[in-house]
Scaffold this motif. Structure first.
Motif, PDB file in Angstrom:
ATOM      1  N   THR A   2      22.655 -34.311 -15.710  1.00  0.00           N
ATOM      2  CA  THR A   2      21.943 -35.309 -16.519  1.00  0.00           C
ATOM      3  C   THR A   2      20.848 -34.636 -17.339  1.00  0.00           C
ATOM      4  O   THR A   2      19.992 -33.945 -16.787  1.00  0.00           O
ATOM      5  CB  THR A   2      21.321 -36.388 -15.614  1.00  0.00           C
ATOM      6  N   MET A  46      16.526 -40.786 -23.727  1.00  0.00           N
ATOM      7  CA  MET A  46      17.805 -41.147 -23.110  1.00  0.00           C
ATOM      8  C   MET A  46      18.146 -40.192 -21.978  1.00  0.00           C
ATOM      9  O   MET A  46      17.890 -38.990 -22.078  1.00  0.00           O
ATOM     10  CB  MET A  46      18.925 -41.081 -24.160  1.00  0.00           C
ATOM     11  N   ILE A  48      21.281 -38.630 -20.410  1.00  0.00           N
ATOM     12  CA  ILE A  48      22.684 -38.492 -20.786  1.00  0.00           C
ATOM     13  C   ILE A  48      23.413 -37.586 -19.799  1.00  0.00           C
ATOM     14  O   ILE A  48      22.970 -36.463 -19.526  1.00  0.00           O
ATOM     15  CB  ILE A  48      22.812 -37.919 -22.221  1.00  0.00           C
ATOM     16  N   ALA A  56      25.317 -33.048 -24.624  1.00  0.00           N
ATOM     17  CA  ALA A  56      24.333 -34.125 -24.560  1.00  0.00           C
ATOM     18  C   ALA A  56      23.728 -34.352 -25.945  1.00  0.00           C
ATOM     19  O   ALA A  56      23.543 -35.496 -26.396  1.00  0.00           O
ATOM     20  CB  ALA A  56      23.242 -33.790 -23.545  1.00  0.00           C
ATOM     21  N   ILE A  59      26.128 -36.205 -28.225  1.00  0.00           N
ATOM     22  CA  ILE A  59      26.156 -37.645 -27.934  1.00  0.00           C
ATOM     23  C   ILE A  59      24.929 -38.322 -28.557  1.00  0.00           C
ATOM     24  O   ILE A  59      25.024 -39.379 -29.188  1.00  0.00           O
ATOM     25  CB  ILE A  59      26.205 -37.883 -26.408  1.00  0.00           C
ATOM     26  N   ALA A  60      23.758 -37.679 -28.393  1.00  0.00           N
ATOM     27  CA  ALA A  60      22.531 -38.249 -28.952  1.00  0.00           C
ATOM     28  C   ALA A  60      22.597 -38.321 -30.474  1.00  0.00           C
ATOM     29  O   ALA A  60      22.153 -39.282 -31.097  1.00  0.00           O
ATOM     30  CB  ALA A  60      21.323 -37.424 -28.508  1.00  0.00           C
TER      31      ALA A  60
ATOM     32  N   VAL B  35      25.702 -42.260 -21.487  1.00  0.00           N
ATOM     33  CA  VAL B  35      24.281 -42.570 -21.595  1.00  0.00           C
ATOM     34  C   VAL B  35      23.871 -43.429 -20.399  1.00  0.00           C
ATOM     35  O   VAL B  35      24.333 -44.553 -20.238  1.00  0.00           O
ATOM     36  CB  VAL B  35      23.965 -43.298 -22.914  1.00  0.00           C
TER      37      VAL B  35
END
Lengths: 81, 81
Positions: A2, A46, A48, A56, A59-60, B35
């Motif tokens: 994470t 966030m 993630i 990550a 995705i952001a 997320v």
């Protein structure tokens, strides 16, 4: 793993920021000297789940493009911790 | 000298963040996986005229305490560039 990803969304430099102007007026009314400019944006934090920090960040980046920032008025910066 | 000071105001960890929950729902509707949590706060960027970076930080600290952050619901972090 994470990752904690921060997305900072700020109004574009060339645009007026009425919220910032209002805060600058408020600071001056409170007697605070020396504040020459204020701009106000959003900070999105966030958590993630992704295999690597780059995943990550990707995705952001997609989240910022599709939902978090309006590219006509805002710019964004992504940082992964 | 003019310093650029960033004040990051985020909702306290123990409190619910309905705006963040809404964004998390939106990301999931867009098909973005992974997320796990989203929290949304403000980012305030100030140009402060001060003799030293510490003075600029003190001005930002006072601004955060008096106007920018509500200590009942929010925490803030100050960084001087």
């Amino acid at each position: 793993m994470t990752y904690t990803v921060q997305v900072k969304v700020m109004p574009l430099k060339d645009l007026l920021d009425p919220q910032g102007k209002a805060v600058m007026g408020g600071l001056s009314n409170l007697g605070l000297q020396g504040v020459a400019d204020v701009r106000i944006g959003k900070n999105i934090s966030m958590q993630i789940d992704a295999a690597t920090a780059d995943d990550a960040k990707a995705i952001a980046e997609e989240a910022a493009k599709k939902l978090l920032a309006n590219p006509v008025m805002e710019q964004y910066e992504i940082s992964v911790n």
